[in-house]
Design an enzyme around this catalytic site. Structure first.
Site, short mmCIF file in Angstrom:
data_model
loop_
_atom_site.label_atom_id
_atom_site.label_comp_id
_atom_site.label_asym_id
_atom_site.label_seq_id
_atom_site.Cartn_x
_atom_site.Cartn_y
_atom_site.Cartn_z
N GLU A 32 0.82 -1.22 0.00
CA GLU A 32 0.00 0.00 0.00
C GLU A 32 0.85 1.26 0.00
OE1 GLU A 32 -3.64 0.35 0.52
OE2 GLU A 32 -3.74 -1.73 -0.13
N ASP A 50 -8.64 6.72 -7.88
CA ASP A 50 -9.21 5.40 -8.16
C ASP A 50 -10.72 5.43 -7.97
OD1 ASP A 50 -9.36 5.67 -5.44
OD2 ASP A 50 -8.47 3.71 -4.96
N THR A 55 -7.67 8.66 0.03
CA THR A 55 -7.21 7.42 0.66
C THR A 55 -6.23 7.83 1.74
OG1 THR A 55 -7.44 6.10 -1.36
CG2 THR A 55 -5.91 5.28 0.28
#
Length: 247
Positions: A32, A50, A55
């Site tokens: 990640e 995305d 995020t």
């Protein structure tokens, strides 16, 4: 010999053993965040384009997928009036979309400030465990897979969530059940985990943002090929071409 091997299997640590859990966090962080230092990710925040909005944090909580909203709610329950509490109405509005409306321009800066707060760090860890880690480990135990299989489940839930869509964790597992049986149902552990990874790769390829499957190909399959079911160190793997090692 058979007896001692069985005993060794029974006494091997599950993924919720603190040392194994630390390994799991480092493995996910390598994929990640391109780093083994997962604790440095409390402050991480960006829009990776995305479709999930921002995020952020140690597990990639997203403003568009509800888990970031739940995290900030949990933080606010533990510490009313914190620096992120004022964004709750905006987080509710953008949930389910990639919008930043009501979050920009200061949300990323305020997130980084909050990340220095031990209460926010604890909230991130507890939400990670509640939503992702604990369900993965308990399903793994129920399926009779050891630490490696439990980790595969965890990594899948982290990326795909456990909702009702066809690429969610439960549907990846269901797809694998069409090809093999888990050990708890009399199946072979290697065959089951290979079937699970095949289903996982299929799910990843449904979405452009996840179409690089190296966290499966050059990490999880490597451990499986080495029959390292207990995730024993040393571990060597690659993600996105970068080599990592836990000694």
């Amino acid at each position: 010999m058979g007896f001692s091997a069985t005993v060794a299997h029974a006494s091997a640590a599950n993924l919720d053993d603190p040392a194994k859990k630390e390994i799991a966090m480092e493995l996910v962080s390598s994929a990640e965040n391109s780093s083994l230092d997962w604790r440095a990710q409390f402050k991480y925040i960006e829009d990776i384009h995305d479709g999930r909005g921002y995020t952020a944090g140690i597990i990639g909580f997203c403003s568009g997928t509800h888990d970031m909203l739940e995290l900030v709610q949990e933080y606010t329950k533990r510490k009313p009036g914190n620096i992120l509490a004022k964004y709750l109405p905006a987080l509710k509005k953008v949930d389910g979309s990639d919008s930043h409306k009501g979050l920009d321009p200061n949300y990323p800066k305020d997130w980084k400030t909050a990340a220095k707060d031990k209460v926010f760090q604890d909230s991130q860890e507890s939400e990670r465990d509640r939503v992702y880690f604990n369900p993965a480990v308990s399903q793994g135990k129920a399926d009779g897979v050891r630490a490696l299989g439990q980790f595969m489940y965890y990594d899948a839930i982290v990326m795909h969530g456990d909702g009702d869509d066809k690429t969610s964790f439960k549907n990846i597992r269901k797809r694998a059940l069409g090809k093999a049986k888990p050990p708890a149902q009399g199946g072979d552990e290697t065959a089951w985990l290979n079937a699970f990874l095949d289903a996982r790769v299929w799910a990843m390829k449904q979405e452009e943002a996840h179409s690089d499957t190296s966290r499966v190909d050059t990490e999880q399959r490597v451990f499986l090929k080495n029959k390292n079911f207990d995730l024993n160190t040393p571990l060597k793997w690659k993600v996105y071409g970068d080599p990592y090692e836990i000694s």
